[in-house]
Motif scaffolding. Structure first.
Motif, PDB file in Angstrom:
ATOM      1  N   MET A 102       0.829  -1.200   0.000  1.00 53.71           N
ATOM      2  CA  MET A 102       0.000   0.000   0.000  1.00 53.71           C
ATOM      3  C   MET A 102       0.865   1.251   0.000  1.00 53.71           C
ATOM      4  SD  MET A 102      -2.896   1.502  -0.109  1.00 53.71           S
ATOM      5  CE  MET A 102      -4.086   0.177   0.148  1.00 53.71           C
ATOM      6  N   GLY A 103       1.928   1.257   0.793  1.00 55.35           N
ATOM      7  CA  GLY A 103       2.818   2.411   0.815  1.00 55.35           C
ATOM      8  C   GLY A 103       3.451   2.673  -0.542  1.00 55.35           C
ATOM      9  N   ALA A 104       3.813   1.607  -1.249  1.00 54.42           N
ATOM     10  CA  ALA A 104       4.406   1.765  -2.578  1.00 54.42           C
ATOM     11  C   ALA A 104       3.396   2.332  -3.573  1.00 54.42           C
ATOM     12  CB  ALA A 104       4.935   0.419  -3.073  1.00 54.42           C
ATOM     13  N   VAL A 105       2.170   1.834  -3.523  1.00 47.98           N
ATOM     14  CA  VAL A 105       1.128   2.321  -4.436  1.00 47.98           C
ATOM     15  C   VAL A 105       0.826   3.791  -4.172  1.00 47.98           C
ATOM     16  CG1 VAL A 105      -1.309   2.100  -5.053  1.00 47.98           C
ATOM     17  CG2 VAL A 105       0.105   0.048  -4.819  1.00 47.98           C
ATOM     18  N   ILE A 106       0.660   4.156  -2.897  1.00 46.68           N
ATOM     19  CA  ILE A 106       0.401   5.555  -2.561  1.00 46.68           C
ATOM     20  C   ILE A 106       1.590   6.415  -2.989  1.00 46.68           C
ATOM     21  CG2 ILE A 106       0.063   7.174  -0.659  1.00 46.68           C
ATOM     22  CD1 ILE A 106      -1.514   4.995   0.779  1.00 46.68           C
ATOM     23  N   GLY A 107       2.807   5.886  -2.823  1.00 49.04           N
ATOM     24  CA  GLY A 107       3.991   6.615  -3.251  1.00 49.04           C
ATOM     25  C   GLY A 107       3.988   6.885  -4.749  1.00 49.04           C
ATOM     26  N   ALA A 108       3.595   5.895  -5.545  1.00 48.94           N
ATOM     27  CA  ALA A 108       3.541   6.082  -7.000  1.00 48.94           C
ATOM     28  C   ALA A 108       2.486   7.118  -7.368  1.00 48.94           C
ATOM     29  CB  ALA A 108       3.252   4.744  -7.680  1.00 48.94           C
ATOM     30  N   CYS A 110       1.372   9.619  -5.498  1.00 50.55           N
ATOM     31  CA  CYS A 110       1.833  10.945  -5.105  1.00 50.55           C
ATOM     32  C   CYS A 110       2.922  11.462  -6.043  1.00 50.55           C
ATOM     33  CB  CYS A 110       2.341  10.910  -3.668  1.00 50.55           C
ATOM     34  SG  CYS A 110       1.035  10.731  -2.427  1.00 50.55           S
ATOM     35  N   PHE A 111       3.794  10.569  -6.509  1.00 50.16           N
ATOM     36  CA  PHE A 111       4.833  11.008  -7.436  1.00 50.16           C
ATOM     37  C   PHE A 111       4.218  11.473  -8.753  1.00 50.16           C
ATOM     38  CE2 PHE A 111       8.260  10.206 -10.580  1.00 50.16           C
ATOM     39  CZ  PHE A 111       9.216  11.058 -10.040  1.00 50.16           C
ATOM     40  N   CYS A 112       3.195  10.780  -9.212  1.00 49.24           N
ATOM     41  CA  CYS A 112       2.506  11.204 -10.434  1.00 49.24           C
ATOM     42  C   CYS A 112       1.787  12.526 -10.223  1.00 49.24           C
ATOM     43  CB  CYS A 112       1.531  10.120 -10.885  1.00 49.24           C
ATOM     44  SG  CYS A 112       2.323   8.612 -11.512  1.00 49.24           S
ATOM     45  N   LEU A 113       1.232  12.735  -9.038  1.00 50.25           N
ATOM     46  CA  LEU A 113       0.574  14.013  -8.736  1.00 50.25           C
ATOM     47  C   LEU A 113       1.566  15.172  -8.769  1.00 50.25           C
ATOM     48  CD1 LEU A 113      -1.850  12.995  -5.829  1.00 50.25           C
ATOM     49  CD2 LEU A 113      -2.473  13.613  -8.177  1.00 50.25           C
ATOM     50  N   GLN A 114       2.826  14.882  -8.480  1.00 51.61           N
ATOM     51  CA  GLN A 114       3.867  15.900  -8.560  1.00 51.61           C
ATOM     52  C   GLN A 114       4.348  16.133  -9.991  1.00 51.61           C
ATOM     53  OE1 GLN A 114       6.079  14.236  -4.747  1.00 51.61           O
ATOM     54  NE2 GLN A 114       7.133  16.057  -5.484  1.00 51.61           N
ATOM     55  N   GLY A 115       3.759  15.414 -10.935  1.00 50.60           N
ATOM     56  CA  GLY A 115       4.142  15.578 -12.330  1.00 50.60           C
ATOM     57  C   GLY A 115       5.282  14.700 -12.761  1.00 50.60           C
ATOM     58  N   CYS A 116       5.595  13.649 -11.989  1.00 50.71           N
ATOM     59  CA  CYS A 116       6.695  12.722 -12.300  1.00 50.71           C
ATOM     60  C   CYS A 116       8.012  13.473 -12.474  1.00 50.71           C
ATOM     61  CB  CYS A 116       6.378  11.901 -13.557  1.00 50.71           C
ATOM     62  SG  CYS A 116       4.946  10.825 -13.396  1.00 50.71           S
ATOM     63  N   VAL A 124      10.568  12.357 -15.304  1.00 45.61           N
ATOM     64  CA  VAL A 124      10.823  10.921 -15.260  1.00 45.61           C
ATOM     65  C   VAL A 124       9.761  10.206 -16.089  1.00 45.61           C
ATOM     66  CG1 VAL A 124      10.971   8.885 -13.765  1.00 45.61           C
ATOM     67  CG2 VAL A 124      11.849  11.099 -12.964  1.00 45.61           C
ATOM     68  N   ALA A 125      10.202   9.302 -16.959  1.00 42.50           N
ATOM     69  CA  ALA A 125       9.258   8.553 -17.794  1.00 42.50           C
ATOM     70  C   ALA A 125       8.361   7.693 -16.912  1.00 42.50           C
ATOM     71  CB  ALA A 125      10.020   7.680 -18.786  1.00 42.50           C
ATOM     72  N   ILE A 126       7.111   7.551 -17.319  1.00 47.23           N
ATOM     73  CA  ILE A 126       6.153   6.756 -16.543  1.00 47.23           C
ATOM     74  C   ILE A 126       6.606   5.306 -16.445  1.00 47.23           C
ATOM     75  CG2 ILE A 126       4.660   6.091 -18.462  1.00 47.23           C
ATOM     76  CD1 ILE A 126       3.512   7.221 -14.971  1.00 47.23           C
ATOM     77  N   SER A 127       7.358   4.837 -17.453  1.00 52.03           N
ATOM     78  CA  SER A 127       7.862   3.462 -17.399  1.00 52.03           C
ATOM     79  C   SER A 127       8.813   3.274 -16.219  1.00 52.03           C
ATOM     80  CB  SER A 127       8.575   3.105 -18.704  1.00 52.03           C
ATOM     81  OG  SER A 127       9.674   3.979 -18.939  1.00 52.03           O
ATOM     82  N   MET A 128       9.615   4.308 -15.909  1.00 51.54           N
ATOM     83  CA  MET A 128      10.525   4.221 -14.765  1.00 51.54           C
ATOM     84  C   MET A 128       9.757   4.271 -13.448  1.00 51.54           C
ATOM     85  SD  MET A 128      13.606   3.689 -15.711  1.00 51.54           S
ATOM     86  CE  MET A 128      12.822   2.583 -16.896  1.00 51.54           C
ATOM     87  N   VAL A 129       8.654   5.014 -13.424  1.00 54.07           N
ATOM     88  CA  VAL A 129       7.811   5.047 -12.231  1.00 54.07           C
ATOM     89  C   VAL A 129       7.221   3.657 -11.978  1.00 54.07           C
ATOM     90  CG1 VAL A 129       5.817   6.106 -11.109  1.00 54.07           C
ATOM     91  CG2 VAL A 129       7.271   7.480 -12.620  1.00 54.07           C
ATOM     92  N   MET A 130       6.761   3.017 -13.039  1.00 57.45           N
ATOM     93  CA  MET A 130       6.189   1.674 -12.905  1.00 57.45           C
ATOM     94  C   MET A 130       7.261   0.660 -12.491  1.00 57.45           C
ATOM     95  SD  MET A 130       2.957   1.924 -13.353  1.00 57.45           S
ATOM     96  CE  MET A 130       3.155   3.487 -12.457  1.00 57.45           C
ATOM     97  N   TYR A 328       4.802   8.896   4.426  1.00 55.16           N
ATOM     98  CA  TYR A 328       5.872   9.664   3.790  1.00 55.16           C
ATOM     99  C   TYR A 328       5.552  10.112   2.360  1.00 55.16           C
ATOM    100  CZ  TYR A 328      10.608  11.499   3.864  1.00 55.16           C
ATOM    101  OH  TYR A 328      11.685  12.343   3.876  1.00 55.16           O
ATOM    102  N   PRO A 329       4.817   9.336   1.564  1.00 51.37           N
ATOM    103  CA  PRO A 329       4.432   9.880   0.254  1.00 51.37           C
ATOM    104  C   PRO A 329       3.660  11.199   0.360  1.00 51.37           C
ATOM    105  CG  PRO A 329       4.108   7.523   0.273  1.00 51.37           C
ATOM    106  CD  PRO A 329       4.457   7.910   1.681  1.00 51.37           C
ATOM    107  N   ILE A 330       2.860  11.352   1.410  1.00 48.63           N
ATOM    108  CA  ILE A 330       2.173  12.621   1.622  1.00 48.63           C
ATOM    109  C   ILE A 330       3.187  13.708   1.956  1.00 48.63           C
ATOM    110  CG2 ILE A 330       0.318  13.757   2.894  1.00 48.63           C
ATOM    111  CD1 ILE A 330      -0.498  11.279   1.204  1.00 48.63           C
ATOM    112  N   MET A 331       4.237  13.337   2.665  1.00 48.67           N
ATOM    113  CA  MET A 331       5.285  14.297   2.992  1.00 48.67           C
ATOM    114  C   MET A 331       5.990  14.798   1.735  1.00 48.67           C
ATOM    115  SD  MET A 331       5.290  14.905   6.176  1.00 48.67           S
ATOM    116  CE  MET A 331       4.167  14.241   7.406  1.00 48.67           C
ATOM    117  N   TYR A 332       6.184  13.925   0.756  1.00 43.26           N
ATOM    118  CA  TYR A 332       6.798  14.378  -0.491  1.00 43.26           C
ATOM    119  C   TYR A 332       5.985  15.524  -1.104  1.00 43.26           C
ATOM    120  CZ  TYR A 332       9.772  10.142  -0.681  1.00 43.26           C
ATOM    121  OH  TYR A 332      10.687   9.152  -0.429  1.00 43.26           O
TER     122      TYR A 332
END
Length: 385
Positions: A102-108, A110-116, A124-130, A328-332
């Motif tokens: 769950m932490g990893a999914v929420i982290g992904a 939140c990172f996408c919400l920041q525009g990757c 960062v390419a979406i493939s690297m996020v995945m 921590y993803p919310i902290m980012y």
């Protein structure tokens, strides 16, 4: 690191819980979130010294000693008698891994919400996020500079930084099952002494060069060594305490131990040296080697004497691991907002910081009740029945 992480052990089915230890784990998790809020202000200001909850990173070491105590209490007898290693590892995976996922999914998300975007502004390419998400779900750490180090900080788990301590928690569980639980009390005592010398050397002489022992989050050599020592010493010490434990009479143990944790975490960063020894490292060593074991002993000795205290300890214990695993993803997002708006003091951001703090607690509770508990019950039926 526990019914935490940090993380925590599932208690033996017929053994009573140490309710106050549950509560103290929750208190430490709440203080970690508060510490990370002030870490964000420091980060936004260009790496100034963290204020207020200055030593909140020591909560990880406290989590590890709690984890060792609880795991030793719950599993020593069972592994020696009837429980197989396979059954032990299944139980630990069921307890820990759902919230890691769950932490990893929420982290992904939140990172996408920041525009990757990395912290340096590179897209960062979406493939690297995945790929980062896939590695996080299978607990494969990133090396500094790897293509899936998507935030560019060198974190083991760039989508959810604090997962590094759960990585070491897994290592500790493996070592416990294969090796440590087989040791006699004398051999375990000798191991604890050697590890205590190791972590004291690391902290007192500032081996990492950070001026503090807040290490382990990246895979460079000094951090991996430091993270290993931070896990191994308190983890083994907690197990030794569980074997040697004899309760003492104490009233108000939960409130007393909680107050001590708050005071210790609020001690300002201690600058300066005494010869080759850094004073901040001396404070850390005293906390880890002396104060934390006493707090665990007192917490295990105390009992809750009223319904309110029992409910508080239960609630704090229940949310401790989910809170640590997902905040921590919310902290980012919060850190990015601070940087974008050039906000560096708590006085400027306290309404938003308060909302972030309470929002993390609410998110943890939703994840606990809506996902973690039902998913673990389902896994238990499918795998352990």
């Amino acid at each position: 690191m526990l019914k935490t992480n940090i993380s925590s052990a599932a208690f033996a089915d017929t053994k009573p819980h140490y309710e106050i230890l549950d509560g103290l784990r929750g208190v430490a998790a709440l203080l970690v979130v508060f510490y990370h809020i002030f870490e964000g202000l420091s980060f936004a200001a260009g790496g100034t010294i963290i204020t207020t909850i200055n030593h909140g990173y020591l909560a990880v070491d406290f989590f590890f000693i709690l984890s060792g105590f609880v795991i030793g209490y719950a599993y020593d007898d069972r592994l020696r008698k009837s429980m197989t290693l396979g059954n032990f590892f299944k139980r630990r995976l069921i307890r820990l891994h759902p919230m890691i996922l769950m932490g990893a999914v929420i982290g992904a998300i939140c990172f996408c919400l920041q525009g990757c975007m990395r912290w340096d502004g590179e897209h960062v390419a979406i493939s690297m996020v995945m790929l980062a998400l896939l590695c996080a779900m299978f607990f494969i750490p990133a090396t500094p500079g790897a293509s899936y180090d998507v935030r560019g900080n060198g974190e083991m788990f760039p989508l959810n930084g604090p997962s590094w301590s759960l990585f070491f928690e897994y290592i500790g569980n493996i070592l416990y099952a294969l090796f440590i639980q087989r040791l006699s009390n004398k051999a375990l005592t000798a191991l604890v002494i050697l590890l205590g010398i190791g972590i004291s050397w690391y902290a007192l002489f500032d081996v990492a060069g950070y001026g503090m022992i807040g290490v382990g989050w990246t895979l460079d050599g000094a951090n991996f060594l430091g993270g290993s020592l931070r896990m191994l010493f308190p983890f083994a010490l907690g197990m030794l305490l569980s074997r040697r434990f004899k309760p003492v009479k104490i009233r108000g143990a939960f409130w007393l131990c909680s107050a001590v944790l708050l005071i210790l975490f609020c001690v300002p960063y201690i600058e300066g040296k005494c010869g080759p020894i850094i004073l901040n490292g001396l404070f850390e060593t005293i906390c880890i080697l002396l104060v934390f074991p006493v707090l665990v002993w007192l917490g295990a000795s105390g009992i809750t004497t009223d319904k309110r205290s029992t409910l508080i300890c239960k609630f704090l214990g229940d949310i401790s691991f989910p809170l640590y695993a997902v905040h921590y993803p919310i902290m980012y997002l919060f850190y990015a907002w601070l940087i974008d708006n050039k906000l560096y003091t708590f006085g400027e951001v306290w309404p938003v910081a308060t909302a972030v703090y309470l929002g993390c607690i609410l998110l943890a509770y939703i994840c606990l009740k809506g996902y973690d508990e039902p998913f673990r019950k389902w896994l238990t039926r499918k795998i352990l029945s």
